[in-house]
Design a protein around this motif. Structure first.
Motif, PDB file in Angstrom:
ATOM      1  N   PRO A 282     -90.796  22.478 -10.910  1.00 39.95           N
ATOM      2  CA  PRO A 282     -91.469  23.292  -9.874  1.00 39.95           C
ATOM      3  C   PRO A 282     -92.171  22.428  -8.829  1.00 39.95           C
ATOM      4  O   PRO A 282     -92.283  22.839  -7.665  1.00 39.95           O
ATOM      5  N   ASP A 283     -92.641  21.246  -9.234  1.00 42.05           N
ATOM      6  CA  ASP A 283     -93.321  20.368  -8.267  1.00 42.05           C
ATOM      7  C   ASP A 283     -92.380  19.939  -7.147  1.00 42.05           C
ATOM      8  O   ASP A 283     -92.747  19.897  -5.973  1.00 42.05           O
ATOM      9  N   GLN A 284     -91.119  19.650  -7.516  1.00 33.63           N
ATOM     10  CA  GLN A 284     -90.179  19.199  -6.499  1.00 33.63           C
ATOM     11  C   GLN A 284     -89.638  20.360  -5.662  1.00 33.63           C
ATOM     12  O   GLN A 284     -89.259  20.170  -4.508  1.00 33.63           O
ATOM     13  N   ARG A 285     -89.616  21.532  -6.231  1.00 29.41           N
ATOM     14  CA  ARG A 285     -89.231  22.700  -5.423  1.00 29.41           C
ATOM     15  C   ARG A 285     -90.263  22.932  -4.326  1.00 29.41           C
ATOM     16  O   ARG A 285     -89.922  23.228  -3.183  1.00 29.41           O
ATOM     17  N   LEU A 286     -91.541  22.812  -4.703  1.00 29.22           N
ATOM     18  CA  LEU A 286     -92.614  23.023  -3.729  1.00 29.22           C
ATOM     19  C   LEU A 286     -92.610  21.944  -2.643  1.00 29.22           C
ATOM     20  O   LEU A 286     -92.847  22.235  -1.468  1.00 29.22           O
TER      21      LEU A 286
ATOM     22  N   LEU B 227     -92.200  23.394  11.195  1.00 27.09           N
ATOM     23  CA  LEU B 227     -93.539  23.158  10.649  1.00 27.09           C
ATOM     24  C   LEU B 227     -94.230  24.463  10.289  1.00 27.09           C
ATOM     25  O   LEU B 227     -94.906  24.564   9.263  1.00 27.09           O
ATOM     26  N   SER B 228     -94.043  25.479  11.127  1.00 27.26           N
ATOM     27  CA  SER B 228     -94.640  26.781  10.850  1.00 27.26           C
ATOM     28  C   SER B 228     -94.041  27.397   9.596  1.00 27.26           C
ATOM     29  O   SER B 228     -94.763  27.908   8.732  1.00 27.26           O
ATOM     30  N   TYR B 229     -92.702  27.352   9.496  1.00 29.24           N
ATOM     31  CA  TYR B 229     -92.034  27.882   8.298  1.00 29.24           C
ATOM     32  C   TYR B 229     -92.521  27.172   7.035  1.00 29.24           C
ATOM     33  O   TYR B 229     -92.840  27.805   6.033  1.00 29.24           O
ATOM     34  N   ARG B 230     -92.541  25.851   7.107  1.00 25.34           N
ATOM     35  CA  ARG B 230     -92.909  25.087   5.910  1.00 25.34           C
ATOM     36  C   ARG B 230     -94.353  25.368   5.508  1.00 25.34           C
ATOM     37  O   ARG B 230     -94.659  25.514   4.318  1.00 25.34           O
ATOM     38  N   SER B 231     -95.250  25.441   6.476  1.00 24.59           N
ATOM     39  CA  SER B 231     -96.654  25.742   6.168  1.00 24.59           C
ATOM     40  C   SER B 231     -96.782  27.087   5.468  1.00 24.59           C
ATOM     41  O   SER B 231     -97.476  27.214   4.449  1.00 24.59           O
TER      42      SER B 231
ATOM     43  N   TYR C 213     -97.798  29.917   0.494  1.00 27.30           N
ATOM     44  CA  TYR C 213     -97.538  31.115  -0.310  1.00 27.30           C
ATOM     45  C   TYR C 213     -97.122  30.737  -1.739  1.00 27.30           C
ATOM     46  O   TYR C 213     -97.630  31.292  -2.711  1.00 27.30           O
ATOM     47  N   THR C 214     -96.181  29.793  -1.857  1.00 30.33           N
ATOM     48  CA  THR C 214     -95.699  29.423  -3.193  1.00 30.33           C
ATOM     49  C   THR C 214     -96.761  28.670  -3.989  1.00 30.33           C
ATOM     50  O   THR C 214     -96.850  28.830  -5.217  1.00 30.33           O
TER      51      THR C 214
END
Length: 293
Positions: free
Chosen positions: A90-94, A56-60, A65-66
């Protein structure tokens, strides 16, 4: 790992108490095993819990950032309307690629990668003290062969994982666009065209998934082989202390059974520490595919 080490040695004590027909010792060892397994399961659960929080920390951090990069200075407009710069969906990458990459890293890769150097060092020392350089050399040679094979299979898995994710994103985006432009499609009677495009994108996705599955088949075969053969190898290594060095010629049969069990645990755990690294090949290949995107 410390708790697991002592719980593994308890297996040898079971052999000793059963062959010695000592019932009191057997039930004492049984009680110790229950307590050790309760502690072990608690610790394993905590590792999973903290790994999930790490995810969760990594994903946040990565999403914040992105998203900041994506939404500043009209970059989102340039990527979607002017020039995508080779960045598809790009939406699905995020939303999805970041989630999968962070989940793999935090829950599958890091727990093994962090513990492996400590477990390998400790069990290498224990194996050396029992089977000498020959036993350690066999296990390390076994690992080197497994690593070379895994490395050869990792590159195509990474490549096809990235291609599959791109095709997956194209297919999902097509259906998003159909939903968002349903009125225009109906007005221009373009349903048959959209069906053909959706079928083409889906066929491309299935083709890339098949290629990825074929490479994963080879990787899974070698992973399974190294895992299962390691159990037999742990007994083969005992040839050295038993038949070559004659270390246990003066040991009574009851104690000898416990020693063989403890040695097998040490050897197989060192092998397992190495095979855990080779098992990371598929996860690392998938993770690398997400990182490339």
């Amino acid at each position: 790992e410390v708790v697991n080490y002592y719980s593994g040695l308890n297996l040898g004590k079971f052999y000793s108490s059963l062959t010695g027909k000592d019932e009191n010792a057997f039930w004492n060892i049984f009680t110790q095993s229950i307590l050790l397994y309760i502690a072990l399961c608690t610790l394993i659960s905590l590792v999973g819990f903290f790994s999930s929080w790490l995810y969760l920390s990594y994903r946040s951090n990565v999403v914040e950032y992105t998203q900041k990069l994506y939404l500043q200075t009209n970059l989102f407009y340039n990527l979607n309307c002017v020039d995508d710069g080779g960045i598809d969906n790009p939406d699905q990458r995020l939303s999805q690629d970041v989630e999968r990459a962070c989940n793999l890293l935090a829950t599958k890769i890091l727990p093994v990668a962090i513990l492996a150097p400590f477990t390998i060092s400790f069990y290498t020392y224990k194996t050396w003290s029992v089977a000498g350089p020959f036993g350690v050399g066999i296990i390390y040679g076994y690992f080197i062969v497994g690593t070379v094979i895994s490395r050869l299979l990792l590159s195509p898995i990474t490549k096809w994982a990235a291609r599959m994710e791109r095709a997956e994103g194209d297919f999902r985006y097509k259906h998003v666009s159909i939903r968002d432009h349903a009125e225009e499609i109906a007005f221009y009677r373009a349903a048959s065209f959209e069906e053909d495009e959706s079928t083409r994108l889906f066929s491309n996705l299935i083709l890339k998934q098949k290629r990825l599955i074929l490479w994963q088949l080879l990787s899974q075969f070698f992973q399974s082989f190294f895992n299962f053969f390691g159990g037999s190898l742990s007994y083969v290594i005992q040839v050295f202390p038993v038949f070559v060095f004659h270390s246990y010629d003066d040991i009574d049969p009851t104690t000898f059974g416990q020693i063989i069990s403890n040695n097998a645990f040490l050897f197989i755990y060192l092998i397992n520490s190495f095979t855990n690294l080779t098992d990371l090949a598929t996860n690392c290949g998938e993770f690398a595919g997400y990182v490339q995107r």
